[in-house]
Design an enzyme around this catalytic site. Sequence first.
Site, PDB file in Angstrom:
ATOM      1  N   ALA A 203      -6.412   4.445  -6.205  1.00  0.00           N
ATOM      2  CA  ALA A 203      -5.592   4.069  -5.542  1.00  0.00           C
ATOM      3  C   ALA A 203      -5.174   3.193  -6.788  1.00  0.00           C
ATOM      4  O   ALA A 203      -5.667   2.579  -7.049  1.00  0.00           O
ATOM      5  CB  ALA A 203      -5.506   3.740  -3.894  1.00  0.00           C
ATOM      6  N   ASP A 204      -3.890   2.342  -6.842  1.00  0.00           N
ATOM      7  CA  ASP A 204      -3.476   1.440  -7.590  1.00  0.00           C
ATOM      8  C   ASP A 204      -3.698   0.242  -6.863  1.00  0.00           C
ATOM      9  O   ASP A 204      -3.108   0.708  -5.857  1.00  0.00           O
ATOM     10  CB  ASP A 204      -2.411   1.618  -9.156  1.00  0.00           C
ATOM     11  N   SER A 205      -3.203  -0.791  -7.432  1.00  0.00           N
ATOM     12  CA  SER A 205      -2.800  -2.314  -6.177  1.00  0.00           C
ATOM     13  C   SER A 205      -2.030  -1.787  -5.302  1.00  0.00           C
ATOM     14  O   SER A 205      -1.706  -2.606  -4.273  1.00  0.00           O
ATOM     15  CB  SER A 205      -2.836  -3.382  -6.970  1.00  0.00           C
TER      16      SER A 205
END
Lengths: 78, 245
Positions: A35-37
């Site tokens: 996941a990214d932020s």
Amino acid sequence: MSDIAATVKKIVIEHLGVEAEKVVEGASFIDDLGADSLDTVELVMAFEEEFGVEIPDDAAENIQTVQDAINFLKSAKS
Amino acid sequence: MFDLTGKCALVTGATGGIGGAVARALHARGASVGLSGTRQEMLRELAAELGARAHVLPCDLADAAAVGALPKQAEEAMGQIDILVNNAGLTRDNLFMRMKDEEWDTVLSVNLTSAFKLSRGVLRGMMKRRWGRIISITSVVGVTGNPGQGNYAASKAGMIGMSKSLAQEIASRGITVNCVAPGMIKTAMTDALDDGQRARLLDAIPAGRLGDSADVANCVLFLASEETAYVTGQTLHVNGGMAMI
């Protein structure tokens, strides 16, 4: 597995598009599940909607693993 | 092209010359429009002119609580917000050395901070639907500067930097964030100029005329459309050639 844990995992699998067997309790959204932020913000939004709770920003910052999410939602729903 | 049937747009400053033209342009292409502004009577008149799909949403952007509540009110009225047009703005011109703190604060708060808060407020729904358009009306002076408008130019330059940052954060979610930068447009703001100022101004505009509100509104429509899905983080200048940036 509790209903909360199962639902959390279902949301994570759907949202991040990852294989079910990777979504173990200790998995970190960013380090293990890719996941990214922004994905983590969206996950928190999805948890809020599914469970009908509000997750404040400071709590959201501490939800980094599947287990963190389960713990938060268990205490929020109890 | 540029069909907005089924889309819902929130337009701030809808009683102004440009805001009204933007609301009309989006509405004419099939969008529902939420008309926000401080002058309720004018909002109601505009809504009556547009007929169906127009919603009156009075809001004073100088009032922080009202700004916070506006996205929710617009969602209740229209169901969702697909397009946000941050158009509302004001000027408090003064020479830098004479500028009062409140002149600075008012302009930054209404022009820039409210655009930040409204953009933040509409993001959740746009992220979920994987579609959104955030368009902020900045100004040529945000890029060129203008004597007597340190506060206004700062607020408009701030919108451009804010939009570019947000555009990068959410481009992968189908949401574009752009600015439209009018030059000299015929509005109440430019009506206040005297003849000498107007003549000097026209000398500096290759097109030889002031712009119309519709010139700006057409560009907003362009950026709101499906056709410009791959345009984000940009500033579209609408100034008759007055500044080529």
